[in-house]
Design a protein around this motif. Sequence first.
Motif, PDB file in Angstrom:
ATOM      1  N   PHE A 187       0.822  -1.235  -0.016  1.00  0.00           N
ATOM      2  CA  PHE A 187      -0.094  -0.026   0.343  1.00  0.00           C
ATOM      3  C   PHE A 187       0.874   1.393   0.083  1.00  0.00           C
ATOM      4  O   PHE A 187       0.277   2.466  -0.620  1.00  0.00           O
ATOM      5  N   ALA A 188       1.982   1.115   0.725  1.00  0.00           N
ATOM      6  CA  ALA A 188       2.939   2.447   0.730  1.00  0.00           C
ATOM      7  C   ALA A 188       3.412   2.632  -0.649  1.00  0.00           C
ATOM      8  O   ALA A 188       3.585   3.661  -1.233  1.00  0.00           O
ATOM      9  N   ILE A 189       3.859   1.670  -1.193  1.00  0.00           N
ATOM     10  CA  ILE A 189       4.210   1.801  -2.639  1.00  0.00           C
ATOM     11  C   ILE A 189       3.378   2.187  -3.772  1.00  0.00           C
ATOM     12  O   ILE A 189       3.398   3.169  -4.425  1.00  0.00           O
ATOM     13  N   ALA A 190       1.952   1.725  -3.474  1.00  0.00           N
ATOM     14  CA  ALA A 190       0.927   2.323  -4.267  1.00  0.00           C
ATOM     15  C   ALA A 190       0.719   3.741  -3.995  1.00  0.00           C
ATOM     16  O   ALA A 190       0.254   4.246  -4.938  1.00  0.00           O
ATOM     17  N   PHE A 191       0.793   4.203  -2.822  1.00  0.00           N
ATOM     18  CA  PHE A 191       0.508   5.480  -2.437  1.00  0.00           C
ATOM     19  C   PHE A 191       1.440   6.371  -3.022  1.00  0.00           C
ATOM     20  O   PHE A 191       1.096   7.463  -3.690  1.00  0.00           O
ATOM     21  N   VAL A 192       2.686   6.071  -3.005  1.00  0.00           N
ATOM     22  CA  VAL A 192       3.835   6.691  -3.678  1.00  0.00           C
ATOM     23  C   VAL A 192       3.471   6.872  -5.236  1.00  0.00           C
ATOM     24  O   VAL A 192       3.848   7.925  -5.585  1.00  0.00           O
ATOM     25  N   VAL A 193       3.071   5.752  -5.712  1.00  0.00           N
ATOM     26  CA  VAL A 193       3.017   5.854  -7.294  1.00  0.00           C
ATOM     27  C   VAL A 193       2.166   6.834  -7.556  1.00  0.00           C
ATOM     28  O   VAL A 193       2.173   7.373  -8.600  1.00  0.00           O
ATOM     29  N   GLN A 194       0.917   6.676  -7.007  1.00  0.00           N
ATOM     30  CA  GLN A 194      -0.391   7.411  -7.317  1.00  0.00           C
ATOM     31  C   GLN A 194      -0.238   8.831  -7.051  1.00  0.00           C
ATOM     32  O   GLN A 194      -0.484   9.898  -7.905  1.00  0.00           O
ATOM     33  N   LEU A 236     -12.830   8.508 -11.581  1.00  0.00           N
ATOM     34  CA  LEU A 236     -12.878   7.923 -10.480  1.00  0.00           C
ATOM     35  C   LEU A 236     -11.428   7.751  -9.573  1.00  0.00           C
ATOM     36  O   LEU A 236     -11.293   7.837  -8.452  1.00  0.00           O
ATOM     37  N   LEU A 237     -10.228   7.371 -10.592  1.00  0.00           N
ATOM     38  CA  LEU A 237      -9.082   7.353  -9.983  1.00  0.00           C
ATOM     39  C   LEU A 237      -8.516   8.725  -9.131  1.00  0.00           C
ATOM     40  O   LEU A 237      -7.966   8.729  -8.136  1.00  0.00           O
ATOM     41  N   LEU A 238      -8.806   9.770 -10.010  1.00  0.00           N
ATOM     42  CA  LEU A 238      -8.606  10.788  -9.400  1.00  0.00           C
ATOM     43  C   LEU A 238      -9.165  11.177  -7.978  1.00  0.00           C
ATOM     44  O   LEU A 238      -8.574  11.797  -7.055  1.00  0.00           O
ATOM     45  N   SER A 239     -10.562  10.917  -7.918  1.00  0.00           N
ATOM     46  CA  SER A 239     -11.320  11.007  -6.719  1.00  0.00           C
ATOM     47  C   SER A 239     -10.663  10.379  -5.563  1.00  0.00           C
ATOM     48  O   SER A 239     -10.368  10.926  -4.331  1.00  0.00           O
ATOM     49  N   LEU A 240     -10.352   8.991  -6.101  1.00  0.00           N
ATOM     50  CA  LEU A 240      -9.684   7.848  -5.028  1.00  0.00           C
ATOM     51  C   LEU A 240      -8.371   8.750  -4.505  1.00  0.00           C
ATOM     52  O   LEU A 240      -8.018   8.595  -3.316  1.00  0.00           O
ATOM     53  N   SER A 241      -7.420   8.997  -5.526  1.00  0.00           N
ATOM     54  CA  SER A 241      -6.160   9.523  -5.199  1.00  0.00           C
ATOM     55  C   SER A 241      -6.321  10.968  -4.120  1.00  0.00           C
ATOM     56  O   SER A 241      -5.885  11.045  -3.171  1.00  0.00           O
ATOM     57  N   PHE A 242      -7.355  11.897  -4.506  1.00  0.00           N
ATOM     58  CA  PHE A 242      -7.824  13.062  -3.662  1.00  0.00           C
ATOM     59  C   PHE A 242      -7.838  12.668  -2.179  1.00  0.00           C
ATOM     60  O   PHE A 242      -7.236  13.244  -1.340  1.00  0.00           O
ATOM     61  N   TYR A 243      -8.976  11.739  -2.277  1.00  0.00           N
ATOM     62  CA  TYR A 243      -9.472  11.233  -0.804  1.00  0.00           C
ATOM     63  C   TYR A 243      -8.206  10.416   0.138  1.00  0.00           C
ATOM     64  O   TYR A 243      -8.201  10.616   1.253  1.00  0.00           O
ATOM     65  N   TRP A 244      -7.546   9.710  -0.763  1.00  0.00           N
ATOM     66  CA  TRP A 244      -6.640   8.610  -0.088  1.00  0.00           C
ATOM     67  C   TRP A 244      -5.493   9.635   0.401  1.00  0.00           C
ATOM     68  O   TRP A 244      -5.206   9.358   1.353  1.00  0.00           O
ATOM     69  N   THR A 245      -4.832  10.694  -0.322  1.00  0.00           N
ATOM     70  CA  THR A 245      -3.606  11.515   0.137  1.00  0.00           C
ATOM     71  C   THR A 245      -3.991  12.192   1.382  1.00  0.00           C
ATOM     72  O   THR A 245      -3.402  12.427   2.321  1.00  0.00           O
ATOM     73  N   LEU A 246      -5.428  13.019   1.402  1.00  0.00           N
ATOM     74  CA  LEU A 246      -5.761  13.671   2.617  1.00  0.00           C
ATOM     75  C   LEU A 246      -5.617  12.876   3.922  1.00  0.00           C
ATOM     76  O   LEU A 246      -5.711  13.342   4.895  1.00  0.00           O
ATOM     77  N   GLN A 247      -6.546  11.519   3.584  1.00  0.00           N
ATOM     78  CA  GLN A 247      -6.659  10.668   4.557  1.00  0.00           C
ATOM     79  C   GLN A 247      -5.158  10.109   5.089  1.00  0.00           C
ATOM     80  O   GLN A 247      -4.966  10.118   6.489  1.00  0.00           O
ATOM     81  N   VAL A 248      -4.112  10.159   4.464  1.00  0.00           N
ATOM     82  CA  VAL A 248      -3.107   9.734   4.835  1.00  0.00           C
ATOM     83  C   VAL A 248      -2.299  10.961   5.588  1.00  0.00           C
ATOM     84  O   VAL A 248      -1.568  10.698   6.762  1.00  0.00           O
ATOM     85  N   ILE A 249      -2.545  12.243   5.102  1.00  0.00           N
ATOM     86  CA  ILE A 249      -2.039  13.366   6.063  1.00  0.00           C
ATOM     87  C   ILE A 249      -2.696  13.449   7.329  1.00  0.00           C
ATOM     88  O   ILE A 249      -2.178  13.565   8.202  1.00  0.00           O
ATOM     89  N   HIS A 250      -4.217  13.247   7.312  1.00  0.00           N
ATOM     90  CA  HIS A 250      -4.680  13.391   8.327  1.00  0.00           C
ATOM     91  C   HIS A 250      -4.447  12.357   9.439  1.00  0.00           C
ATOM     92  O   HIS A 250      -4.261  12.508  10.570  1.00  0.00           O
TER      93      HIS A 250
END
Length: 233
Positions: A10-17, A209-223
């Motif tokens: 998941f960490a690798i996938a996060f850095v990639v996106q 959809l992928l952009l929306s997922l990326s937006f939500y995912w990154t904000l959740q990681v920061i939070h």
Amino acid sequence: QTPQYRDLPFAIAFVVQFSIVTLMALFPVAKDNADQYNSGNSRMLLSSSAFYFLVAIGLPVLAAPALSLLAFKWMINQPEGLIKAALLSGIISNLFMGFLFAVIGFPFYFFNFIAFAILGCYARTVWNRIPFAAANLKCAVTAIQSNLGITALALFSSFASLVWIFIFYNAYAGVKDADFMKASSGSTTYNTSVSDQGDISAIGTLVLLLLSLSFYWTLQVIHNTVRATNDGY
């Protein structure tokens, strides 16, 4: 327990996106935007619309921590006064705005009077409990003073969220007008071929959809970085 990385895939996938969206923000995909980017005429790293968007989002994000730091000493020395001022400011501002909107003819001025009445009743109800709330506030501020590293991380997370919102906005602006985002339906008339690109394509839907997922995912990681650090502090 020995510190170790967990959920490595998941960490690798996060850095990639995150890298892909950042590259989309830096190098526009849409042909018109790419031509303007390459020619240097309009859309560089900060377009005019992105600048106004950044100002609209950035000012509140930066102003809130600044005002909190300015009120920090007041929270310690006069916690009751701060709570009373917060209650009274809402009541007075709604009363003032209600009269102002009524004078200029704004049709929904009565909402301010309703808010004035509700806040007035609320303040009357909790007024006797202000000393208890002030004691809790002073305790919280003392805890913040003892853990300034967590406070700095929380303030940095607000700035990081602002940067990510700007990156995402630029990435979306760079891809929304790309050819693959629009569905083409060709129709032939007398010696004329007409192509309609008003609808979004299947690939475009997937990209959004992928952009929306990326937006939500990154904000959740920061939070959640702030939450996990606070829990383990």
